[in-house]
Motif scaffolding. Structure first.
Motif, short mmCIF file in Angstrom:
data_model
loop_
_atom_site.label_atom_id
_atom_site.label_comp_id
_atom_site.label_asym_id
_atom_site.label_seq_id
_atom_site.Cartn_x
_atom_site.Cartn_y
_atom_site.Cartn_z
N THR A 159 4.50 6.24 -4.18
CA THR A 159 3.10 5.96 -4.44
C THR A 159 2.47 5.42 -3.17
N ARG A 160 1.17 5.69 -3.01
CA ARG A 160 0.49 5.26 -1.79
C ARG A 160 -0.94 4.89 -2.14
N SER B 29 -0.15 8.72 -7.14
CA SER B 29 1.21 8.66 -7.69
C SER B 29 1.61 10.04 -8.20
N VAL C 256 0.82 -1.22 0.00
CA VAL C 256 0.00 0.00 0.00
C VAL C 256 0.85 1.27 0.00
N GLY C 257 2.17 1.12 -0.01
CA GLY C 257 3.05 2.27 -0.08
C GLY C 257 4.39 1.87 -0.66
N ALA C 258 4.90 2.69 -1.57
CA ALA C 258 6.22 2.44 -2.15
C ALA C 258 6.99 3.75 -2.12
N LEU D 60 -5.12 4.94 -5.57
CA LEU D 60 -3.67 4.91 -5.66
C LEU D 60 -3.20 6.28 -6.10
N TYR E 182 8.87 0.03 1.71
CA TYR E 182 7.48 -0.26 1.36
C TYR E 182 6.62 -0.36 2.62
N CYS F 183 3.35 -0.41 -5.86
CA CYS F 183 2.12 -0.23 -5.09
C CYS F 183 0.98 -0.99 -5.77
#
Length: 297
Positions: free
Chosen positions: A206-207, A223, A9-11, A221, A16, A39
């Motif tokens: 990204t989340r 980004s 759910v997060g990168a 998402l 992560y 993500c």
């Protein structure tokens, strides 16, 4: 392979966040120096502090971004791509067209959003988008800044129980929409990046956020903006199938492997000349086709 199944759910660079079930997201890292985790990925985790990503499970779909050096996957397992455009600043219909091609090639549903519909230039843009509607593209008009509640209400049926992503050129109102869907989103993203010490080490993050007020499984998402979709992984056949105007005419040309450029007996070029296919859409096809057929640098 044993491990706990979770969703990324997060990168944030090489850091992560992953979530298993309804529990809180946990920090995790990937094996090896090069990570292909993005993500939206479903992964197997080895618990720890941080947890270790053992394996990325097969993706339903993926989207690629492109820069001067390479193409790279940046999001996976999406249900809907929300493509935002507006009459101000000058519309970037090339980006819109490429986003729709990328999504269609991956089997991702799309919704085109004409934002700032109250502006005088909206009527002219609406006319330019009409060929897309004629090809079956869903279109919603909204004014995210002036009428946010109305915009959210019209979007709600599209977002329920789906993982969605907003795409749009700079200035079209993507951030306004994202913040309306997830209040305080930008501040939360910055806070997470700082907590992971990722802000100084990466230009992209990204989340995946759950959408407040919508049923479980509704997510957005988020980004960073970028200038080009990665389409170089597509084959010519995939490109042709990703454009409804061409897909409906496949197999009707004189030659089975017609590229729709200069071959005799091409029904696509005939349709362009007859006004049945929008010249802008045909020009986009030729640009992308030229890129796919160009020799590698």
């Amino acid at each position: 392979m044993d491990g706990v199944r979770a969703r990324v759910v997060g990168a944030f660079g090489r850091n992560y966040l992953a979530q298993s079930g309804t529990g809180p997201a946990v920090a995790c890292v990937a094996r090896g120096k090069r990570s292909e985790v993005v993500c939206g990925d479903e992964v197997l985790l080895q618990p720890g502090d941080p947890a270790l990503i053992l394996q990325v499970l097969p993706r339903r779909n993926a989207l690629w971004r492109e820069d001067a050096w390479r193409s790279k996957v940046f999001a996976a397992n999406l249900d809907l791509l929300l493509v935002v455009t507006a009459s101000e600043p000058t519309p970037n219909l090339d980006l819109v067209g490429r986003a729709l091609i990328a999504a269609r090639a991956e089997g991702i549903d799309t919704l085109l959003l004409l934002n700032k519909c109250e502006l005088p230039g909206a009527a002219a843009l609406r006319a330019r988008l009409r060929p897309l509607e004629g090809g079956g593209q869903a279109l919603l008009e909204l004014s995210a800044r002036q009428h946010p509640a109305r915009a959210l209400e019209s979007l709600r049926p599209w977002l329920e129980r789906r993982t969605c992503m907003l795409i749009g050129a700079s200035g079209v109102g993507k951030s306004t929409l994202a913040n309306a869907l997830v209040p305080g989103l930008q501040a939360q993203t910055q806070e997470l990046s700082e907590a992971l010490d990722a802000g100084r080490h990466t230009t992209t993050s990204t989340r995946l956020w759950n959408l407040p007020g919508l049923p479980e499984g509704s997510a957005l998402l988020d980004s960073p903006g970028f200038q080009a979709f990665g389409l170089h992984h597509l084959s010519v056949t995939q490109l042709q199938h990703a454009l409804p105007e061409l897909a409906s005419r496949i197999g009707q040309c004189r030659f089975q492997n017609c590229s729709h450029r200069q071959e005799p007996g091409c029904v696509v070029r005939d349709a362009v000349q007859a006004g049945e296919i929008d010249p802008e859409r045909y020009a986009l096809y030729l640009r992308v086709l030229g890129e796919l057929l160009a020799p590698p640098h």
